[in-house]
Scaffold this motif. Sequence first.
Motif, PDB file in Angstrom:
ATOM      1  N   ALA A 121      39.377  36.235  38.259  1.00 27.84           N
ATOM      2  CA  ALA A 121      40.115  36.336  39.531  1.00 27.84           C
ATOM      3  C   ALA A 121      41.558  35.855  39.410  1.00 27.84           C
ATOM      4  O   ALA A 121      42.430  36.288  40.178  1.00 27.84           O
ATOM      5  CB  ALA A 121      39.389  35.540  40.606  1.00 27.84           C
ATOM      6  N   GLN A 122      41.810  34.961  38.428  1.00 24.27           N
ATOM      7  CA  GLN A 122      43.180  34.438  38.286  1.00 24.27           C
ATOM      8  C   GLN A 122      44.192  35.533  37.967  1.00 24.27           C
ATOM      9  O   GLN A 122      45.374  35.381  38.227  1.00 24.27           O
ATOM     10  CB  GLN A 122      43.231  33.336  37.210  1.00 24.27           C
ATOM     11  N   PHE A 123      43.730  36.651  37.426  1.00 21.76           N
ATOM     12  CA  PHE A 123      44.660  37.737  37.092  1.00 21.76           C
ATOM     13  C   PHE A 123      45.092  38.535  38.325  1.00 21.76           C
ATOM     14  O   PHE A 123      46.045  39.309  38.266  1.00 21.76           O
ATOM     15  CB  PHE A 123      44.026  38.701  36.083  1.00 21.76           C
ATOM     16  N   ASP A 153      28.013  40.867  50.138  1.00 27.13           N
ATOM     17  CA  ASP A 153      27.995  39.605  49.399  1.00 27.13           C
ATOM     18  C   ASP A 153      29.127  39.677  48.378  1.00 27.13           C
ATOM     19  O   ASP A 153      29.315  40.726  47.742  1.00 27.13           O
ATOM     20  CB  ASP A 153      26.671  39.433  48.648  1.00 27.13           C
ATOM     21  N   VAL A 154      29.871  38.597  48.222  1.00 23.63           N
ATOM     22  CA  VAL A 154      30.972  38.583  47.256  1.00 23.63           C
ATOM     23  C   VAL A 154      30.847  37.346  46.370  1.00 23.63           C
ATOM     24  O   VAL A 154      30.689  36.231  46.876  1.00 23.63           O
ATOM     25  CB  VAL A 154      32.349  38.583  47.961  1.00 23.63           C
ATOM     26  N   VAL A 155      30.884  37.574  45.065  1.00 23.09           N
ATOM     27  CA  VAL A 155      30.860  36.478  44.101  1.00 23.09           C
ATOM     28  C   VAL A 155      32.117  36.594  43.251  1.00 23.09           C
ATOM     29  O   VAL A 155      32.421  37.676  42.729  1.00 23.09           O
ATOM     30  CB  VAL A 155      29.616  36.559  43.176  1.00 23.09           C
ATOM     31  N   VAL A 156      32.855  35.501  43.150  1.00 21.40           N
ATOM     32  CA  VAL A 156      34.122  35.517  42.411  1.00 21.40           C
ATOM     33  C   VAL A 156      34.081  34.465  41.315  1.00 21.40           C
ATOM     34  O   VAL A 156      33.679  33.324  41.564  1.00 21.40           O
ATOM     35  CB  VAL A 156      35.314  35.224  43.357  1.00 21.40           C
ATOM     36  N   ALA A 157      34.491  34.831  40.113  1.00 23.44           N
ATOM     37  CA  ALA A 157      34.624  33.864  39.018  1.00 23.44           C
ATOM     38  C   ALA A 157      36.063  33.878  38.524  1.00 23.44           C
ATOM     39  O   ALA A 157      36.697  34.938  38.464  1.00 23.44           O
ATOM     40  CB  ALA A 157      33.682  34.226  37.871  1.00 23.44           C
ATOM     41  N   GLY A 158      36.580  32.711  38.193  1.00 21.64           N
ATOM     42  CA  GLY A 158      37.948  32.673  37.680  1.00 21.64           C
ATOM     43  C   GLY A 158      38.372  31.269  37.312  1.00 21.64           C
ATOM     44  O   GLY A 158      37.676  30.291  37.601  1.00 21.64           O
TER      45      GLY A 158
END
Length: 176
Positions: free
Chosen positions: A74-76, A94-99
């Motif tokens: 997600a950082q990008f 549903d939303v899953v974010v990794a970063g």
Amino acid sequence: MFAGKTEELARRVRRAQVAGHEVLTVAHTLDDRYGAGVLASHSGVEIASRSVDATSGIPGLVSADTRMVAIDEAQFFGPGLVTVVLDLLDSGLDVVVAGLTVTFDGRPFEPLPALMAVAETVVKLTAVCSVCGRDAAYHVRLPDAGNSPGDALVAVPAHVGGTDSYQARCRAHRHA
Ligand SMILES: Nc1ncnc2c1ncn2[C@@H]1O[C@H](COP(=O)(O)OP(=O)(O)O)[C@@H](O)[C@H]1O
Ligand SMILES: Cc1cn([C@H]2C[C@H](O)[C@@H](COP(=O)(O)O)O2)c(=O)[nH]c1=O
């Protein structure tokens, strides 16, 4: 980095798929280390994904069948990801974010801090410090990764890398 974020994202995607849910997995085109259409963890766990070069490309990938959107690195995507994620949640997905939460020079790395603030659930994973083995919430950029990387807060292709360019570090060894 190396904390298991992609492994955890893949676990959640597979779990949703086992439940019969249609999952849209999204990555950023900046990280093309594993080729188009695949996300991979440092341990070799792979999942199919779609790549976009900006947050504006994400909503168009959602179909009528989509139940979950999983976003890696997600950082990008920058701060604009927050609005997109909130809109997806408001539409019932549903939303899953990794970063990454921290840059290689130790600063908070948006959009993760803002996303963490508005999320129902936050799981912060840590890696193993490459110097002492303690929990590592930081990373250092190795000298061999190249000089003058520029502003760590601005994602550029020169920042993309793995064990060739970065090491996980604990608080005590984050400057070493
Ligand atoms: N310093 C380290 N600490 C923990 N795991 C590491 C380290 N270096 C390599 N690994 C490997 O990285 C895997 C996690 O990879 P990944 O899910 O891609 O993490 P992230 O997405 O947080 O960078 C671990 O299961 C382990 O096999
Ligand atoms: C610390 C830091 C890393 N990056 C890049 C390096 C990698 O390509 C990704 C992180 O991947 P991972 O799955 O979490 O290992 O981000 C960066 O662009 N800026 C940084 O400050």
